[in-house]
Design a protein around this motif. Sequence first.
Motif, mmCIF file in Angstrom:
data_model
loop_
_atom_site.group_PDB
_atom_site.id
_atom_site.type_symbol
_atom_site.label_atom_id
_atom_site.label_comp_id
_atom_site.label_asym_id
_atom_site.label_seq_id
_atom_site.Cartn_x
_atom_site.Cartn_y
_atom_site.Cartn_z
ATOM 1 N N HIS A 1 0.698 -0.961 -0.115
ATOM 2 C CA HIS A 1 -0.318 -0.124 -0.177
ATOM 3 C C HIS A 1 0.770 1.711 0.098
ATOM 4 C CE1 HIS A 1 -3.664 -2.370 1.047
ATOM 5 N NE2 HIS A 1 -4.666 -1.829 1.125
ATOM 6 N N LYS A 2 2.294 1.166 0.319
ATOM 7 C CA LYS A 2 2.425 2.153 0.380
ATOM 8 C C LYS A 2 3.971 2.409 0.309
ATOM 9 C CE LYS A 2 3.799 4.541 4.087
ATOM 10 N NZ LYS A 2 3.625 5.618 5.507
ATOM 11 N N ILE A 3 4.984 2.552 -0.217
ATOM 12 C CA ILE A 3 6.513 2.480 -0.477
ATOM 13 C C ILE A 3 7.330 4.104 0.036
ATOM 14 C CG2 ILE A 3 8.493 2.846 -2.579
ATOM 15 C CD1 ILE A 3 6.249 0.875 -4.332
ATOM 16 N N SER A 4 8.233 3.866 0.925
ATOM 17 C CA SER A 4 8.468 4.861 1.881
ATOM 18 C C SER A 4 10.148 4.985 1.187
ATOM 19 C CB SER A 4 8.529 4.892 3.190
ATOM 20 O OG SER A 4 7.004 4.805 3.461
ATOM 21 N N PHE A 5 10.844 6.173 0.969
ATOM 22 C CA PHE A 5 12.766 5.542 0.441
ATOM 23 C C PHE A 5 13.012 6.157 1.462
ATOM 24 C CE2 PHE A 5 10.936 5.542 -3.876
ATOM 25 C CZ PHE A 5 11.955 5.244 -4.428
ATOM 26 N N THR A 6 14.051 5.201 2.021
ATOM 27 C CA THR A 6 14.689 5.973 3.072
ATOM 28 C C THR A 6 16.626 6.675 2.965
ATOM 29 O OG1 THR A 6 15.664 3.384 2.889
ATOM 30 C CG2 THR A 6 13.538 3.479 4.405
ATOM 31 N N SER A 7 16.582 6.688 1.304
ATOM 32 C CA SER A 7 17.643 7.190 0.880
ATOM 33 C C SER A 7 17.497 7.473 -0.574
ATOM 34 C CB SER A 7 18.945 5.864 1.018
ATOM 35 O OG SER A 7 18.675 5.189 0.322
ATOM 36 N N PRO A 8 18.009 8.170 -1.674
ATOM 37 C CA PRO A 8 17.417 7.631 -2.840
ATOM 38 C C PRO A 8 18.571 6.555 -3.856
ATOM 39 C CG PRO A 8 19.247 9.627 -1.739
ATOM 40 C CD PRO A 8 19.223 9.143 -1.528
ATOM 41 N N THR A 9 18.583 5.323 -2.891
ATOM 42 C CA THR A 9 18.790 4.129 -3.816
ATOM 43 C C THR A 9 18.258 3.436 -2.742
ATOM 44 O OG1 THR A 9 20.853 4.228 -1.970
ATOM 45 C CG2 THR A 9 21.043 5.343 -4.614
ATOM 46 N N SER A 10 17.275 3.732 -1.617
ATOM 47 C CA SER A 10 16.757 2.561 -1.141
ATOM 48 C C SER A 10 15.222 2.402 -1.058
ATOM 49 C CB SER A 10 17.354 2.616 0.242
ATOM 50 O OG SER A 10 17.687 3.252 0.964
ATOM 51 N N TYR A 11 14.833 1.569 -0.586
ATOM 52 C CA TYR A 11 13.078 2.106 0.381
ATOM 53 C C TYR A 11 13.023 0.342 0.577
ATOM 54 C CZ TYR A 11 12.074 -0.752 -4.278
ATOM 55 O OH TYR A 11 12.232 -1.746 -5.335
ATOM 56 N N ILE A 12 11.782 0.818 1.586
ATOM 57 C CA ILE A 12 10.782 0.176 2.007
ATOM 58 C C ILE A 12 8.733 0.214 1.098
ATOM 59 C CG2 ILE A 12 12.249 -0.685 3.988
ATOM 60 C CD1 ILE A 12 9.636 1.238 5.594
ATOM 61 N N VAL A 13 8.578 -1.595 0.976
ATOM 62 C CA VAL A 13 7.433 -0.978 0.528
ATOM 63 C C VAL A 13 6.797 -1.862 1.800
ATOM 64 C CG1 VAL A 13 5.678 -2.751 -0.907
ATOM 65 C CG2 VAL A 13 7.810 -2.203 -1.425
ATOM 66 N N GLN A 14 5.406 -1.365 2.572
ATOM 67 C CA GLN A 14 5.130 -1.653 3.243
ATOM 68 C C GLN A 14 3.149 -1.546 3.222
ATOM 69 O OE1 GLN A 14 5.621 2.383 4.975
ATOM 70 N NE2 GLN A 14 5.825 1.770 7.011
ATOM 71 N N ASP A 15 2.305 -2.829 4.361
ATOM 72 C CA ASP A 15 0.827 -2.455 3.903
ATOM 73 C C ASP A 15 0.493 -2.075 4.525
ATOM 74 O OD1 ASP A 15 0.521 -3.351 6.384
ATOM 75 O OD2 ASP A 15 1.036 -5.519 6.742
ATOM 76 N N ALA A 16 -0.988 -2.221 4.571
ATOM 77 C CA ALA A 16 -1.785 -0.646 4.574
ATOM 78 C C ALA A 16 -2.221 -0.812 6.582
ATOM 79 C CB ALA A 16 -3.901 -2.178 4.858
ATOM 80 N N SER A 17 -1.121 -1.529 7.369
ATOM 81 C CA SER A 17 -1.531 -1.293 8.955
ATOM 82 C C SER A 17 0.717 -0.946 8.890
ATOM 83 C CB SER A 17 -0.611 -2.880 9.352
ATOM 84 O OG SER A 17 0.167 -3.306 9.459
#
Length: 361
Positions: A190-206
């Motif tokens: 449900h969401k993609i958050s970038f922890t740096s310009p070259t890395s990110y995490i993918v999260q669910d609704a919670s």
Amino acid sequence: MNVQNSKGLDANGNIGRDLFSLRDVEVYSTKDNVNKLSDISIRISAGESAKITRDTYELARVNDEQFSITKYDANGKVNEPSIIFDPSEITPDSHGYYKIEELGLDIRIESFDKIDGDDVFQFIPTEGAAKNLALNAKNGDALALSAPIGVNTDSNNLSDAKISLESIKNTDPNTSAFAFDATLYPNAPHKISFTSPTSYIVQDASGTVLAEAKNVTSYNSLLEQAGLASEAGFDVSVSSQPQVGDEFFIGTDNVDPADNFNGMELVNLQNKLLVEGEQSLSKSFAGFVAYVGNKTAELAGHAESSEIIMNDSMARRDRLSAVSLDEEAVNLLKYQQSYSAAAQVVTAARTTFETLLGIMR
């Protein structure tokens, strides 16, 4: 078109359904095996039409565990190695069909024990395809033109990067992130958050982290890089390099009512190599029209040549055995002139004879 339509939302907000229906492929065998034909069902695998050819397919048993499918061209020659498959190594679907990946076919055999080693079954997947095609859609509302999900860029992001929907591969609630009511399951991305310009995490609704991607050099296919695209059934991209803290959202509440994402994909089917994996629909249709035109012109030429030969043959026949009015008219004139000449000879002879008799008196 059925598969592509199932990747979008129709006018009623539901996942698209089949636009067309097609009956199972007709299977043939020898007279002794007629009673076994009802136990064999063959259909085209969903979305695998590009693998189907106009060849004749032959299904036979190799041994106790394995079966083979061999393809023969129009001249009866084998054009590629036979496909060997073991039903015990393939998981059937809920309807009992085994998918043969290499051929794009689904095969169901009610009882494998009924098939003997010398039994042979033949079928042509393309035979009767047009005749058996039926329209399921009742009106334009059945066309699933909209994408089933929407994407949104957080307005507080530091960069100018924008998220966009890249592809929809699967909307089946049993094998994708889409629920039966055309929403996303809570445990789906449900969401993609970038922890740096070259890395990110993918999260669910919670907010639970589903996956993390590092050392990113491309901002396309973000879910695939995170190893989630296959389970999700869709993928997204961002337009440029994000900054730390940039967030992007995915959900069915972000769907644009005027979106035509899947509509464009339906239109683009005409340009994909769907005919034997070598030609597009439009090119194949144009080729078929040209083929019919050439054949028609060829047959018309043959017809004209045959007519000339027929007329010449009739003339030859008439010269040998039939009556020619012109020839008979010439003969009549000749005979008339001959009769006139003969009459003159008779007249001259009679005059001479009478003259001689007169002298004798």
